[in-house]
Scaffold this active site. Structure first.
Site, PDB file in Angstrom:
ATOM      1  N   SER A 136       0.858  -1.183   0.000  1.00 18.81           N
ATOM      2  CA  SER A 136       0.000   0.000   0.000  1.00 18.81           C
ATOM      3  C   SER A 136       0.893   1.232   0.000  1.00 18.81           C
ATOM      4  O   SER A 136       2.010   1.201   0.536  1.00 18.81           O
ATOM      5  CB  SER A 136      -0.896   0.017   1.235  1.00 18.81           C
ATOM      6  OG  SER A 136      -1.553   1.272   1.359  1.00 18.81           O
ATOM      7  N   TYR A 148      -1.350  -1.430  10.407  1.00 17.25           N
ATOM      8  CA  TYR A 148      -1.517  -1.689   8.973  1.00 17.25           C
ATOM      9  C   TYR A 148      -0.397  -1.040   8.154  1.00 17.25           C
ATOM     10  O   TYR A 148       0.262  -1.722   7.360  1.00 17.25           O
ATOM     11  CB  TYR A 148      -2.897  -1.234   8.483  1.00 17.25           C
ATOM     12  CG  TYR A 148      -3.107  -1.526   7.016  1.00 17.25           C
ATOM     13  CD1 TYR A 148      -3.432  -2.814   6.585  1.00 17.25           C
ATOM     14  CD2 TYR A 148      -2.964  -0.532   6.061  1.00 17.25           C
ATOM     15  CE1 TYR A 148      -3.609  -3.091   5.235  1.00 17.25           C
ATOM     16  CE2 TYR A 148      -3.142  -0.799   4.718  1.00 17.25           C
ATOM     17  CZ  TYR A 148      -3.465  -2.078   4.308  1.00 17.25           C
ATOM     18  OH  TYR A 148      -3.630  -2.351   2.971  1.00 17.25           O
TER      19      TYR A 148
END
Length: 268
Positions: A136, A148
């Site tokens: 990401s 995350y």
């Protein structure tokens, strides 16, 4: 000659489904790895006419025994491994359920390491293979979240180091770093995306197309869309403390516009 095989984790929706459909169109046999058996069956049925052979491998990558079963299939040999499965957790780190945080780490980090390790020997023996690690853009930026982004930063660092070691072998490893993509991810994670501007959203097919074009050119890090390339470049060039402070003060809309120099929306 036998058809090449692509194993894809988390293929029942979103980016994983996009890769599954693309590799099916490109003439690959597929091994699809997911927890949801019913959705797995529906996807397999949809892709069988294009992919030829579609193998379903139900597995929860947060479970050590299931990861081992997927690893055993990879040892038998595939041409492509797409480590796409992953999930986010909303809320503050210190209020999150430790068991959920551990499961997130096992899926986002442990599974990527274990499955890549299982796949590489057969790829190296044949002198051909590709590992695609879906990361990401937040893994490239300081601030905004904890576990995350940290897991995706690990995936990116792991990919870059491994790519150096594999140079000249015929085997490539690549990290794909999209921004906001229209998938089920944010809803499942409980993330509020109401303030994300329309121009910031990417479509799954565009992410798959751009990333595979980057991979074909040998790029180790693929950042689909010019707007996220600008955002990542800003994050790398600006002092980390300054950028971290900006991510804490600015909404996603203002942050993306500030980094890309955009006044309004529109296409790339």
């Amino acid at each position: 000659m036998p058809r090449p095989v692509a194993l894809i984790t988390g293929p029942t929706s979103g980016i994983g489904a996009g890769y599954a459909r693309r590799y099916a169109r490109d003439g690959y046999d597929l091994v699809l790895v997911a927890r949801d058996v019913e959705r797995l069956k529906r996807l397999a049925g949809e892709l069988e006419s294009e992919a030829g052979n579609v193998e379903m491998l139900p597995a929860d990558l947060a479970d050590a025994a299931d990861r081992e079963r997927v690893a055993e299939r990879l040892v038998a040999g595939v041409r492509v491994l797409v480590n796409n499965a992953g999930f986010g957790v909303s809320g503050e780190f210190w209020t999150s359920d430790p068991a959920v945080l551990q499961a997130q780490h096992d899926v986002n980090v442990t599974a990527v390491m274990q499955l890549t390790r299982a796949a590489l020997p057969a790829m190296l023996e044949s002198g051909a293979g590709t590992v695609v690690n879906v990361a990401s853009v937040v893994g490239l930026l300081p601030g905004r979240g904890s576990t995350y982004p940290a897991s995706k930063a690990w995936v990116i660092s792991f990919t870059e180091g491994l790519a150096d070691g594999l140079r000249g072998t015929g085997v490539g490893v690549h990290a794909v770093c999209p921004g906001y993509v229209r998938t089920e991810f944010h809803g499942r994670a409980g993330v509020d995306v109401a303030d994300v501007p329309s121009f910031a959203w990417l479509e799954v097919d565009d992410v798959v197309r751009e990333s595979l074009a980057d991979i074909a050119r040998g790029k180790v890090i693929s950042i689909p869309s010019i707007r996220y390339k600008c955002l990542a470049a800003t994050g790398r060039l600006a002092p980390r403390g300054l950028f971290r402070a900006a991510t804490g003060r600015l909404s996603p809309r203002r942050l993306i516009r500030a980094a890309t120099g955009r006044i309004g929306g529109g296409d790339d």
